[in-house]
Design a protein around this motif. Structure first.
Motif, PDB file in Angstrom:
ATOM      1  N   VAL A 226       0.841  -1.199   0.000  1.00 44.39           N
ATOM      2  CA  VAL A 226       0.000   0.000   0.000  1.00 44.39           C
ATOM      3  C   VAL A 226       0.875   1.248   0.000  1.00 44.39           C
ATOM      4  O   VAL A 226       0.599   2.223  -0.695  1.00 44.39           O
TER       5      VAL A 226
ATOM      6  N   ALA B 129      -2.860   4.588  -3.992  1.00 46.05           N
ATOM      7  CA  ALA B 129      -3.606   4.028  -2.864  1.00 46.05           C
ATOM      8  C   ALA B 129      -4.569   5.075  -2.314  1.00 46.05           C
ATOM      9  O   ALA B 129      -4.245   6.259  -2.216  1.00 46.05           O
TER      10      ALA B 129
ATOM     11  N   GLU C 166      -7.547   2.595   1.995  1.00 47.36           N
ATOM     12  CA  GLU C 166      -6.574   1.502   1.939  1.00 47.36           C
ATOM     13  C   GLU C 166      -5.426   1.742   2.916  1.00 47.36           C
ATOM     14  O   GLU C 166      -4.978   0.817   3.603  1.00 47.36           O
TER      15      GLU C 166
END
Length: 103
Positions: A26, A32, A36
């Motif tokens: 991530v 991202a 997330e």
């Protein structure tokens, strides 16, 4: 990444390692979303909180109330003769100086 791995069980470290890998993915993803990132942080925090410490050495004996064992020798070998001799010489010096003042 900065934890001392020797302090924790291997099973709990495996869970943390898996979450670190997911969080790294991530982190390295420039696209991202906020959700997330928050999910990765939450999962990693939960895994870190779940770390299980290695058992403490059980060979160490504990002193319990009522034990009649002899105290531990600390290796202290201070000879009290030298401080007492110094005190006696200082006392003679003070006594001698006071006696001279009264003459």
């Amino acid at each position: 990444n900065g934890i001392n791995r020797a302090n924790y069980t291997s099973a709990s470290l495996k869970l943390v390692d898996a979450e670190v890998e997911k969080a790294s993915e991530v982190l390295n993803n420039p696209e991202a979303t906020k959700e997330e990132v928050e999910a990765a942080v939450s999962a990693l925090t939960k895994a870190m909180a779940g770390l299980i410490a290695n058992p403490v050495n059980t060979n160490v004996s504990e002193v319990k109330p009522g034990d009649t064992t002899v105290g531990v020798k600390t290796g202290d070998t201070t000879n009290m003769m030298y401080p007492l001799l110094g005190l006696a010489i200082a006392s003679l010096g003070v006594y001698g100086s006071k006696k001279r003042r009264y003459r």
